[in-house]
Design a protein around this motif. Sequence first.
Motif, mmCIF file in Angstrom:
data_model
loop_
_atom_site.group_PDB
_atom_site.id
_atom_site.type_symbol
_atom_site.label_atom_id
_atom_site.label_comp_id
_atom_site.label_asym_id
_atom_site.label_seq_id
_atom_site.Cartn_x
_atom_site.Cartn_y
_atom_site.Cartn_z
ATOM 1 N N UNK A 200 8.870 -33.960 59.767
ATOM 2 C CA UNK A 200 8.182 -32.789 60.001
ATOM 3 C C UNK A 200 7.910 -32.280 58.968
ATOM 4 N N UNK A 201 9.282 -31.699 58.182
ATOM 5 C CA UNK A 201 9.298 -30.740 57.008
ATOM 6 C C UNK A 201 9.221 -31.400 55.722
ATOM 7 N N UNK A 202 8.483 -32.671 55.839
ATOM 8 C CA UNK A 202 8.707 -33.386 54.558
ATOM 9 C C UNK A 202 6.650 -33.892 54.369
ATOM 10 N N UNK A 211 6.108 -43.591 56.493
ATOM 11 C CA UNK A 211 6.758 -44.350 56.704
ATOM 12 C C UNK A 211 7.953 -45.029 56.051
ATOM 13 N N UNK A 212 7.595 -44.369 54.746
ATOM 14 C CA UNK A 212 9.179 -44.485 53.796
ATOM 15 C C UNK A 212 9.614 -43.098 54.727
ATOM 16 N N UNK A 213 9.072 -42.204 54.646
ATOM 17 C CA UNK A 213 9.899 -40.671 55.420
ATOM 18 C C UNK A 213 10.200 -41.055 55.996
ATOM 19 N N UNK A 214 9.460 -41.472 57.650
ATOM 20 C CA UNK A 214 10.912 -42.049 58.510
ATOM 21 C C UNK A 214 12.346 -42.582 58.428
ATOM 22 N N UNK A 215 11.622 -43.251 57.763
ATOM 23 C CA UNK A 215 12.925 -44.279 57.724
ATOM 24 C C UNK A 215 13.814 -43.692 56.687
ATOM 25 N N UNK A 216 13.296 -42.622 56.161
ATOM 26 C CA UNK A 216 14.376 -41.488 55.320
ATOM 27 C C UNK A 216 15.301 -40.828 56.725
#
Length: 245
Positions: A200-202, A211-216
Amino acid sequence: MTTSPDRGGDPPPRPAAREGTIPAVPPIPAQPTAGAADPATPAEGAEAATPATERTPDLPAVARPAAADDAPAAANPADGAARTGKPDRAQYAVCAFLALVGGLVIVDAARTGHAISTADPIGPKPVPILLGVLLLIVAAIYAVDVARGGSGEPEAGEDVDLTTPIDWRTVLLLIGAFLVNAVLIDRLGWVISGTLLFWGSAFALGNRHHVRNLLIAVALSLITFYTFAIGLGVNLPAGVLQGIL
């Protein structure tokens, strides 16, 4: 033709130049040296055509106006307190905040029990009390400096446009991400709530690689969970993943 002189007498005189002829080497008039001769003096062998003119003395330079006549420079508002020596009263709020935090730390440390073990022989009181005393000392020194006219210099390296309005959408999204984490951390556990917090911050800051933010975010929440559990001995809430992690 020239005849060689006799060895026993004087050389014969040189024959005179014929009438109407130009000497082989005409006499060279003396050339005046630049800056050496007076311009009023005529050259050698020539008559002065015009009378010498008298040199006019150099005119004095135009006097610069006095400093009092100059317009006063505009004062820099950023350096107002430092130049005039007038204390910046807004800085006293920072001093009061530091003193308040130091006092609260000392009071909270004084209420701590006398739990002493072999692993911690000094107990939990000395370190927070020392930090509280240091905060009070810093607040006192800061207040004295402000009273004597000291002020902090603005940061020149930051390129901030003060006329730009606040992006309330981003601020509210960040606040919402932290509130969701605070509400769900006990029910769902840190791994799930932390994932929502990082993702959520990203998203609030404008990153749209979902998708990339979720994996990170999942990787960061797992790393922090095991870092606290193994490295610091602090167990974060596991929530619904209790027994799996």
